[in-house]
Design a protein around this motif. Structure first.
Motif, PDB file in Angstrom:
ATOM      1  N   CYS A   1      -6.500   8.462   4.209  1.00  0.00           N
ATOM      2  CA  CYS A   1      -7.152   8.918   2.986  1.00  0.00           C
ATOM      3  C   CYS A   1      -7.581   7.675   2.213  1.00  0.00           C
ATOM      4  CB  CYS A   1      -6.210   9.769   2.144  1.00  0.00           C
ATOM      5  SG  CYS A   1      -6.850  10.179   0.497  1.00  0.00           S
ATOM      6  N   ALA A   2      -8.873   7.443   2.170  1.00  0.00           N
ATOM      7  CA  ALA A   2      -9.418   6.289   1.457  1.00  0.00           C
ATOM      8  C   ALA A   2      -9.781   6.699   0.042  1.00  0.00           C
ATOM      9  CB  ALA A   2     -10.645   5.767   2.191  1.00  0.00           C
TER      10      ALA A   2
ATOM     11  N   SER B   1       2.623   6.501   4.436  1.00  0.00           N
ATOM     12  CA  SER B   1       2.627   5.090   4.058  1.00  0.00           C
ATOM     13  C   SER B   1       1.354   4.792   3.277  1.00  0.00           C
ATOM     14  CB  SER B   1       2.741   4.193   5.290  1.00  0.00           C
ATOM     15  OG  SER B   1       1.617   4.376   6.137  1.00  0.00           O
ATOM     16  N   ARG B   2       1.324   3.609   2.703  1.00  0.00           N
ATOM     17  CA  ARG B   2       0.147   3.238   1.920  1.00  0.00           C
ATOM     18  C   ARG B   2      -0.160   1.763   2.098  1.00  0.00           C
ATOM     19  NH1 ARG B   2       1.240   5.196  -3.697  1.00  0.00           N
ATOM     20  NH2 ARG B   2      -0.697   4.119  -4.224  1.00  0.00           N
TER      21      ARG B   2
ATOM     22  N   GLN C   1     -12.917   9.477  -5.783  1.00  0.00           N
ATOM     23  CA  GLN C   1     -13.200   9.992  -4.442  1.00  0.00           C
ATOM     24  C   GLN C   1     -11.976   9.798  -3.555  1.00  0.00           C
ATOM     25  OE1 GLN C   1     -16.940   8.204  -2.958  1.00  0.00           O
ATOM     26  NE2 GLN C   1     -17.677  10.307  -2.834  1.00  0.00           N
ATOM     27  N   LEU C   2     -11.641  10.827  -2.804  1.00  0.00           N
ATOM     28  CA  LEU C   2     -10.607  10.758  -1.777  1.00  0.00           C
ATOM     29  C   LEU C   2     -11.240  11.275  -0.498  1.00  0.00           C
ATOM     30  CD1 LEU C   2      -7.577  12.307  -3.741  1.00  0.00           C
ATOM     31  CD2 LEU C   2      -8.053   9.883  -3.365  1.00  0.00           C
TER      32      LEU C   2
ATOM     33  N   THR D   1      -5.670   2.893   0.580  1.00  0.00           N
ATOM     34  CA  THR D   1      -5.586   3.931   1.599  1.00  0.00           C
ATOM     35  C   THR D   1      -4.145   4.402   1.762  1.00  0.00           C
ATOM     36  OG1 THR D   1      -7.490   3.033   2.772  1.00  0.00           O
ATOM     37  CG2 THR D   1      -6.059   4.506   4.011  1.00  0.00           C
ATOM     38  N   VAL D   2      -4.000   5.711   1.914  1.00  0.00           N
ATOM     39  CA  VAL D   2      -2.706   6.299   2.237  1.00  0.00           C
ATOM     40  C   VAL D   2      -2.829   6.941   3.618  1.00  0.00           C
ATOM     41  CG1 VAL D   2      -3.235   8.472   1.032  1.00  0.00           C
ATOM     42  CG2 VAL D   2      -0.850   7.812   1.427  1.00  0.00           C
TER      43      VAL D   2
END
Length: 113
Positions: free
Chosen positions: A22-23, A70-71, A3-4, A77-78
């Protein structure tokens, strides 16, 4: 199950800023090469920015100096920090996992006065 889930889109005035998130779940996130794409009506989907598991980044020429990817591996997460937004940045922004070839559902960004 991969999942995103993107969040953070919205309506912003030209020159404004937004931060997209974006998790990810169901993937080995820390080693995953992740990207942000965007698709505007009537246009092809284009890569905006990408980041490797080691933190190496690359950007489309149109967003260099304005956007930062970044992440946070601890949070799976991004992020995409978008500054100095322009009307031509208006699009649906989608998160992508290169290793899993998997897309998020997208989040709408609209830049308009």
């Amino acid at each position: 199950q991969v999942q995103l889930v993107e969040s953070g889109g919205g309506l912003v005035q030209p020159g404004g800023s937004l931060r997209l998130s974006c998790a990810a779940s169901g993937i080995l996130f820390s080693i995953n090469h992740m990207g942000w794409y965007r698709q505007a009506p009537g246009k092809q989907r284009e890569l905006v920015a990408a980041i490797t598991g080691g933190g190496v980044t690359n950007y489309a020429d149109s967003v260099k100096g304005r956007f930062t990817i970044s992440r946070d591996n601890a949070k799976n997460t991004v992020y995409l920090q978008m500054n100095s937004l322009k009307p031509e940045d208006t699009a649906v922004y989608l998160c992508y996992s290169f290793i899993y070839d998997y897309w998020g559902q997208g989040t709408q960004v609209t830049v308009s006065s």
